[in-house]
Scaffold this motif. Structure first.
Motif, short mmCIF file in Angstrom:
data_model
loop_
_atom_site.label_atom_id
_atom_site.label_comp_id
_atom_site.label_asym_id
_atom_site.label_seq_id
_atom_site.Cartn_x
_atom_site.Cartn_y
_atom_site.Cartn_z
N GLY A 103 39.75 36.77 44.71
CA GLY A 103 39.09 35.24 44.79
C GLY A 103 39.71 34.48 43.70
O GLY A 103 39.10 33.32 43.60
N ALA A 104 40.78 35.07 42.91
CA ALA A 104 41.18 34.10 41.76
C ALA A 104 42.15 33.12 42.11
O ALA A 104 42.21 32.17 41.33
CB ALA A 104 41.91 35.22 40.82
N GLY A 105 42.53 32.91 43.26
CA GLY A 105 43.44 32.03 43.82
C GLY A 105 45.06 32.27 43.98
O GLY A 105 45.81 31.42 43.78
N LYS A 106 45.26 33.82 43.87
CA LYS A 106 46.46 34.12 43.72
C LYS A 106 47.53 33.65 45.06
O LYS A 106 48.65 32.87 44.79
CB LYS A 106 46.77 35.58 43.62
N ASN B 93 42.47 33.53 37.22
CA ASN B 93 40.97 33.55 37.52
C ASN B 93 40.54 32.15 37.75
O ASN B 93 39.87 31.28 37.27
CB ASN B 93 40.02 34.20 36.83
N ARG B 94 41.36 31.54 38.98
CA ARG B 94 41.18 30.12 39.25
C ARG B 94 41.74 29.04 38.54
O ARG B 94 42.31 28.14 39.05
CB ARG B 94 39.68 29.73 39.64
N GLN C 289 47.57 42.99 28.09
CA GLN C 289 46.54 43.51 26.87
C GLN C 289 45.23 43.40 27.38
O GLN C 289 44.73 42.45 27.68
CB GLN C 289 46.86 42.59 25.64
N PRO C 290 44.44 44.49 26.68
CA PRO C 290 42.87 44.53 27.27
C PRO C 290 42.32 43.15 26.87
O PRO C 290 41.44 42.61 27.81
CB PRO C 290 42.52 45.89 26.32
N GLU C 291 42.38 42.55 25.85
CA GLU C 291 41.55 41.39 25.30
C GLU C 291 41.89 40.15 26.31
O GLU C 291 40.93 39.34 26.69
CB GLU C 291 41.67 41.08 23.91
N ILE C 292 43.15 40.37 26.58
CA ILE C 292 43.57 39.01 27.59
C ILE C 292 43.24 39.43 29.02
O ILE C 292 42.62 38.42 29.76
CB ILE C 292 45.28 38.84 27.58
N LYS D 33 39.67 38.56 29.95
CA LYS D 33 39.37 36.95 30.19
C LYS D 33 39.38 36.86 31.76
O LYS D 33 38.50 35.62 32.09
CB LYS D 33 40.18 35.94 29.54
N ALA D 34 40.16 37.49 32.58
CA ALA D 34 40.05 37.28 33.94
C ALA D 34 39.28 38.28 34.73
O ALA D 34 38.67 37.93 35.59
CB ALA D 34 41.61 37.45 34.18
N PHE D 35 39.18 39.53 34.30
CA PHE D 35 38.66 40.68 35.13
C PHE D 35 37.25 40.86 34.61
O PHE D 35 36.32 41.53 35.21
CB PHE D 35 39.37 41.77 35.10
N GLY D 36 36.95 40.62 33.44
CA GLY D 36 35.67 40.76 32.42
C GLY D 36 35.93 42.16 31.93
O GLY D 36 37.03 42.80 31.79
#
Length: 240
Positions: free
Chosen positions: A38-41, A208-209, A222-225, A228-231
């Motif tokens: 649902g992110a709009g890819k 993510n939209r 990278q995990p921190e980035i 931000k999209a996946f949780g």
């Protein structure tokens, strides 16, 4: 150079599917478009290609889409393809030749030789007379890549090409895409298997939209980035 400028798509005029997505690709490569469901890819790809209503635009070498449409090859999700259409494998591949033909021109012997070479490249020549409905998912995806090969497009857009296909087909397709990159092509792939991202892509569009991040794979993946999209509960097998 390819540039996406302020791409926005809304459903029913209110709900935003993607919002204000902008990025610039300076050189040929394989670009992964990743993000949660649902992110709009897929929506992003369709907007870039003017297949759906949108705001914003894509330019290539500072020209608008109408000036380079023949340079584009698009392979949509397999779920959108009619497998019952009565066409052979060779005929399906030959469709990639028509963007460079006039409407009254027939295919030549040289054209059919290109079809043969493309089918050989994806290891599908022995199936050339089969109906497309007789193929497995992986085999049919290889045929669609062969169609892209004969078109000789500069910009290639693939929407979830590896969903439901066998490992051999996936390896054949990726090997060909890497060859095409070396030929100076820009290849966009909507992809969901994060475990293969590092091996497959030169750059990433993380969505993510909205655009979460864009850049070289080792910088974005990278995990921190990703979080931000996946949780925060994201687990990537074979990656970070």
């Amino acid at each position: 150079m390819l540039e996406v400028k302020k791409m926005t798509v809304s459903y029913t005029g209110k709900q935003l599917a993607i919002e204000d997505v902008s990025f610039k690709i300076e050189q040929p490569g394989i670009i992964g478009v990743i993000g949660p469901n649902g992110a709009g890819k897929s929506t992003l790809l369709k907007a870039m290609l003017n297949l759906i209503s949108h705001q914003g635009e894509m330019t290539f070498n500072q020209k608008k889409l109408k000036h380079f449409q023949k340079e584009i090859a698009y392979v949509e999700q397999k779920s959108a393809v009619d497998y019952t259409f009565p066409i052979t494998v060779a005929e399906c591949v030959s469709l990639g030749l028509y963007p460079n033909k006039r409407f009254y021109q027939r295919l030549t012997k040289k054209d059919w030789q290109k079809v043969t070479q493309a089918l050989e490249a994806v290891d599908m020549l022995t199936f050339k007379n089969n109906q497309i409905g007789e193929l497995s998912g992986g085999q049919f995806q290889r045929v669609l890549i062969a169609r892209t090969l004969v078109q000789e497009a500069q910009l290639i857009f693939l929407d979830e090409p590896f969903v439901g296909i066998d490992v051999v087909s996936e390896e054949i397709i990726m090997a060909l895409l890497h060859q095409m990159k070396q030929q100076g092509k820009y290849i966009f792939i909507v992809h969901h298997d994060l475990s293969k991202v590092v091996d497959y892509f030169d750059q990433l569009v993380l969505m993510n939209r909205q655009l979460i991040a864009f850049g070289n794979t080792e910088e974005v993946f990278q995990p921190e980035i990703l979080a931000k999209a996946f949780g925060q509960q994201l687990i990537v097998l074979g990656g970070v």
